[in-house]
Design an enzyme around this catalytic site. Structure first.
Site, short mmCIF file in Angstrom:
data_model
loop_
_atom_site.label_atom_id
_atom_site.label_comp_id
_atom_site.label_asym_id
_atom_site.label_seq_id
_atom_site.Cartn_x
_atom_site.Cartn_y
_atom_site.Cartn_z
N HIS A 82 4.39 -0.03 0.19
CA HIS A 82 5.62 -0.55 0.98
C HIS A 82 4.50 -1.51 1.89
O HIS A 82 3.77 -1.67 1.86
CB HIS A 82 5.86 0.48 2.49
CG HIS A 82 5.42 0.88 3.07
ND1 HIS A 82 4.19 2.22 2.62
CD2 HIS A 82 4.72 1.05 4.30
CE1 HIS A 82 3.53 3.35 3.60
NE2 HIS A 82 4.10 1.84 4.08
N ARG A 95 5.66 7.06 14.15
CA ARG A 95 5.82 7.08 12.54
C ARG A 95 5.08 8.44 12.86
O ARG A 95 3.87 9.28 14.20
CB ARG A 95 5.18 6.12 12.22
CG ARG A 95 5.13 6.22 10.45
CD ARG A 95 3.74 5.80 9.99
NE ARG A 95 2.31 6.23 9.99
CZ ARG A 95 1.31 5.96 9.49
NH1 ARG A 95 1.48 5.30 9.29
NH2 ARG A 95 0.58 6.27 9.82
N HIS A 152 1.00 -1.13 0.23
CA HIS A 152 -0.42 -0.18 0.09
C HIS A 152 0.60 0.96 -0.13
O HIS A 152 1.68 1.47 0.48
CB HIS A 152 -1.30 0.85 0.87
CG HIS A 152 0.03 0.39 2.54
ND1 HIS A 152 0.12 -0.84 3.19
CD2 HIS A 152 -0.79 1.23 3.26
CE1 HIS A 152 1.29 -0.36 4.51
NE2 HIS A 152 1.09 0.73 4.67
N ASP A 198 0.77 5.16 1.61
CA ASP A 198 -0.20 5.43 2.82
C ASP A 198 -1.40 7.08 2.51
O ASP A 198 -0.97 7.44 1.69
CB ASP A 198 1.09 6.29 3.61
CG ASP A 198 2.14 5.28 4.87
OD1 ASP A 198 1.06 4.31 4.57
OD2 ASP A 198 2.74 5.88 5.34
#
Length: 254
Positions: A234, A249, A100, A102
């Site tokens: 990723h 993150r 995917h 983000d």
């Protein structure tokens, strides 16, 4: 010792060593150039605390934990930082083991993300990234011509909203074209029949996910990685059973 940047032998990725405690203009410029060239930067044993995590991420954009304006987009994860910039992701609550990019279901997807690994399994739990420049450039010319003129819908209601983006985008820094579809969020190509849409998307997903387009990172606690959301996908490998995997993150927006 000064900052050192070493390109990896794969089609994307570079390792950054000797990251200074404070990011001055020269360091920021060097990191920006390396990021544009390599798409993903890895910082072994950077051991970013929350303050340094925010400071480094802020060099590359405005920080949000997830999606600006979507207060319920934390997926039951915890938010940290003085302004809620840091999302802590505990794999016991959520495992995104699918290729995917983000937050492409929003009108303006993020520029990139900076991840700091806090706890990781002794074995397993790697992350892979795919080079979407190369995915576009290695399509046959007829397929490139086709997707150049198409847009696709991203989103999975009611979990997310839906937005339409060109299937090929031009990076604002490098000027290179990148394939901008991903298995996680891209669901339909308006103007095509359902059979045509699914067939073309499946072809593009399989092509973009080829091992030849990827780099793989095996984590150690304290490692960090920063990726360009505009030209990568990723995949977090779910091969570690019940072992603990916790990371923090920040997500960068233009």
């Amino acid at each position: 010792m000064g900052l050192t940047i070493t390109r990896l032998p794969q089609t994307l990725g570079a390792v950054v060593d000797n990251l200074p405690e404070h990011i001055d203009e020269a360091t920021a410029a060097a990191l920006s150039e390396a990021w544009a060239e390599n798409l993903v930067l890895f910082f072994p044993q950077a051991r970013l605390d929350d303050e340094r995590h925010i400071a480094l991420g802020s060099v590359f954009g405005t920080l949000h934990a997830t999606s600006p304006g979507l207060e319920d987009d934390h997926r039951d994860q915890t938010v940290f930082g003085p302004n809620g910039e840091i999302l802590e992701i505990d794999a016991r609550k959520d495992r995104a083991n699918m290729w995917h990019t983000d937050v492409t279901f929003t009108e303006t997807p993020p520029v990139g993300s900076l991840l700091s690994m806090k706890v990781c399994p002794a074995r397993g739990g790697d992350t892979l990234w795919s080079n979407q420049y190369l995915a576009y450039e290695t399509l046959s010319e007829p397929i490139r011509d086709l997707v150049d003129g198409l847009s696709a819908e991203h989103g999975r209601p009611p979990m997310t909203g839906v937005h339409t983006h060109p299937m090929v985008t031009t990076h604002p820094v490098t000027g290179r074209k990148a394939l901008f579809v991903n298995r996680g969020w891209t669901t339909r190509i308006p103007g095509l029949s359902p059979l045509e849409s699914r067939g073309l998307l499946d072809l593009l997903f399989a092509h973009a996910e080829k091992p030849e387009h990827t780099v793989r990172w095996s984590w150690q606690p304290g490692d960090a990685a920063m990726w360009d959301n505009r030209c990568t996908m990723h995949y977090a490998v779910n091969d570690y059973g019940d072992a603990e995997r916790v990371l923090r993150r920040v997500t960068m927006y233009a």
